[in-house]
Write an enzyme that holds these catalytic residues in place. Structure first.
Site, mmCIF file in Angstrom:
data_model
loop_
_atom_site.group_PDB
_atom_site.id
_atom_site.type_symbol
_atom_site.label_atom_id
_atom_site.label_comp_id
_atom_site.label_asym_id
_atom_site.label_seq_id
_atom_site.Cartn_x
_atom_site.Cartn_y
_atom_site.Cartn_z
ATOM 1 N N LYS A 161 2.154 -3.232 7.480
ATOM 2 C CA LYS A 161 2.236 -3.466 5.824
ATOM 3 C C LYS A 161 3.913 -2.767 5.587
ATOM 4 O O LYS A 161 4.715 -3.761 4.640
ATOM 5 C CB LYS A 161 1.433 -2.654 5.012
ATOM 6 C CG LYS A 161 0.111 -3.091 5.032
ATOM 7 C CD LYS A 161 -0.045 -4.545 4.356
ATOM 8 C CE LYS A 161 0.133 -4.608 2.862
ATOM 9 N NZ LYS A 161 -0.376 -5.942 2.406
ATOM 10 N N TYR A 210 -1.879 -0.525 11.045
ATOM 11 C CA TYR A 210 -2.107 -1.323 9.813
ATOM 12 C C TYR A 210 -0.711 -1.084 9.027
ATOM 13 O O TYR A 210 -0.240 -1.782 8.314
ATOM 14 C CB TYR A 210 -3.281 -0.717 8.934
ATOM 15 C CG TYR A 210 -3.261 -1.107 7.548
ATOM 16 C CD1 TYR A 210 -3.462 -2.450 7.233
ATOM 17 C CD2 TYR A 210 -3.472 -0.090 6.536
ATOM 18 C CE1 TYR A 210 -3.313 -2.777 5.732
ATOM 19 C CE2 TYR A 210 -3.332 -0.253 5.435
ATOM 20 C CZ TYR A 210 -3.603 -1.681 4.874
ATOM 21 O OH TYR A 210 -3.340 -1.905 3.592
ATOM 22 N N THR A 259 0.887 -1.439 0.069
ATOM 23 C CA THR A 259 -0.118 0.016 0.048
ATOM 24 C C THR A 259 0.807 1.330 -0.142
ATOM 25 O O THR A 259 1.943 1.243 0.440
ATOM 26 C CB THR A 259 -0.864 0.087 1.229
ATOM 27 O OG1 THR A 259 -1.662 1.249 1.359
ATOM 28 C CG2 THR A 259 0.043 -0.435 2.399
ATOM 29 N N ASP A 260 0.150 2.523 -0.536
ATOM 30 C CA ASP A 260 1.005 3.512 -0.371
ATOM 31 C C ASP A 260 1.241 4.367 0.866
ATOM 32 O O ASP A 260 1.898 5.198 1.339
ATOM 33 C CB ASP A 260 0.397 4.802 -1.477
ATOM 34 C CG ASP A 260 -1.186 4.935 -0.887
ATOM 35 O OD1 ASP A 260 -1.661 4.177 -0.128
ATOM 36 O OD2 ASP A 260 -1.754 5.955 -1.566
ATOM 37 N N GLU A 261 0.443 3.608 1.876
ATOM 38 C CA GLU A 261 0.169 4.189 3.301
ATOM 39 C C GLU A 261 1.673 4.008 4.066
ATOM 40 O O GLU A 261 1.968 4.717 4.959
ATOM 41 C CB GLU A 261 -0.783 3.511 3.855
ATOM 42 C CG GLU A 261 -2.147 3.682 3.495
ATOM 43 C CD GLU A 261 -3.321 3.460 4.614
ATOM 44 O OE1 GLU A 261 -2.852 3.159 5.730
ATOM 45 O OE2 GLU A 261 -4.452 3.480 4.231
#
Ligand code: NAD
Ligand code: DAU
Length: 335
Positions: A155, A151, A124-126
């Site tokens: 990741k 979260y 993810t970009d997060e």
């Protein structure tokens, strides 16, 4: 070609399985999924009898070494979607995020290391944290990691494991970091399907805080097309960022959905903000354009949203049973 799709009964994974069954007749698919609350069995039922012969469903945990070894042994490639994926849940209960996203990824890495299997890690970009609203820079593959939530930290950690296994053991792997997906089969705890199904059952949409937070929306089929291209032609060891220049604030998204669904634009409620809420994500997908010639096919976010509204309207049986439970959980958090 035999591909293991972990998390293939979840939102993005199920769409990926449909793409493989519809567009890639040379591929047999083995879904490895533990069927958490986020999975939906009926996401994988709408297939032809011929396609059913090419699909195996293995119920199991990606952190279970024995099961993982069994499915990876027979595979040519593993595409790893399985994860605990919802930020709000990671704030109230981080433990399963650590277990699945870190231990699960580690377990898969050990199996692909043993069998030399091609591995694609969906991230993810997060992991890059967030941007200011007026920051001219977007996320690129060299942006430093700076995750904010349990979260995104889990990741980020899983990406680091993949990078270490690539460098130390030379496993044939790639990583992709994508922005916010929307489209069919997305769990109704997530923003867009929650807002659509709220409208459908007569609840006003709920915006966290002021609704100024920006997300970079991409249709799930565009994400999956990029994953397929990376799996086929990506450079082993590389990271690719996937995005479709779809930035919109949450308020703009709710305005659009209200318009599409025949309500006044400002017909929504503000609720308590998310703790540690990331302000803005934005992806620079230049590497994917230049190296692999990938471009999104859903170029109008508004049209993609209209299609998504139609899908949830026509598939009430897919989500209705979950609605009460999801809203009761949100009510407990003041959302
Ligand atoms: P999802 O929550 O809809 O689906 C996750 C799936 O993984 C479910 O079917 C669940 O049963 C399965 N799963 C969870 N724990 C498992 C375990 N221990 N063992 C086996 N299966 C397990 O998630 P999603 O939105 O489809 O996201 C898929 C992947 O894409 C995730 O890795 C996520 O981080 C990443 N991602 C999501 C988005 C997005 O906008 N949704 C954007 C970028 C990246
Ligand atoms: O950026 C990619 C990420 O996008 C993925 O890694 C995650 O798996 C995926 O869930 C998504 O994370 P977000 O936290 O951005 O998505 P979510 O749908 O939870 O929320 C989108 C935005 O909408 C966010 O700013 C919070 C806000 N929101 C969300 C809900 C559920 C609301 O305003 N109201 C809501 O009811």
């Amino acid at each position: 070609m035999r591909i293991v799709v972990t998390g293939g009964a979840g939102f993005i994974g199920a769409n990926f399985v449909h793409t493989l069954l519809n567009d890639h007749p040379e591929v047999d698919v083995n879904v490895l999924d533990s069927f958490t609350y986020a999975a939906n069995e009926s996401s994988l039922t709408d297939i032809t009898p011929e396609q059913a012969k090419r699909l195996t469903i293995t119920r199991g945990d990606v952190a279970d070494m024995e099961i993982v070894d069994e499915v990876v042994r027979d595979a040519d490639a593993v595409v790893h979607f399985a994860a605990e994926s919802h930020n709000d849940n990671s704030i109230t209960g981080p433990a399963p995020f650590i277990q699945t996203n870190l231990i699960g990824t580690f377990t898969l890495l050990e199996a692909v290391r043993k069998y030399g299997t091609r591995f694609h890690h969906v991230s993810t970009d997060e992991v890059y944290g967030d941007l200011e609203l007026d920051d001219p820079a977007k996320f690129t593959p060299t942006t430093p990691y700076n995750p904010s939530s349990p979260y995104s930290a889990s990741k980020a950690g899983s990406d680091m494991l993949v990078r270490a296994w690539m460098r130390t053991y030379g496993i044939p792997a790639t990583i992709s970091n994508c922005s916010n997906n929307y489209g069919p089969y997305q769990h109704i705890e997530k923003f867009i399907p929650r807002m659509i199904t709220n409208r459908l059952v007569g609840i006003r949409p709920r915006l966290y805080g002021e609704g100024a937070n920006v997300r970079d929306w991409i249709h799930v089929l565009d994400h999956n097309e990029a994953v397929w291209e990376i799996l086929q032609r990506g450079t082993i060891g590389d990271t690719y960022l996937i995005g479709a220049d779809g930035e919109a604030s949450n308020k703009e998204v709710v305005h659009m959905l209200n318009e599409i669904m025949g309500h006044p634009q400002d017909d929504y409620d503000h609720v308590a903000d998310r703790a540690g809420h990331d302000l803005r994500y934005a992806i620079d997908a230049t590497k994917l354009h230049e190296e692999l010639g990938w471009y999104p096919s859903f170029t109008s976010f508004r049209e993609g949203l209209e299609e998504t509204v139609r899908w949830y309207t026509e598939h009430e049986d897919w989500w209705k049973g979950e609605k009460e439970r999801v809203e009761a959980k949100y009510a407990q958090k003041g959302h």
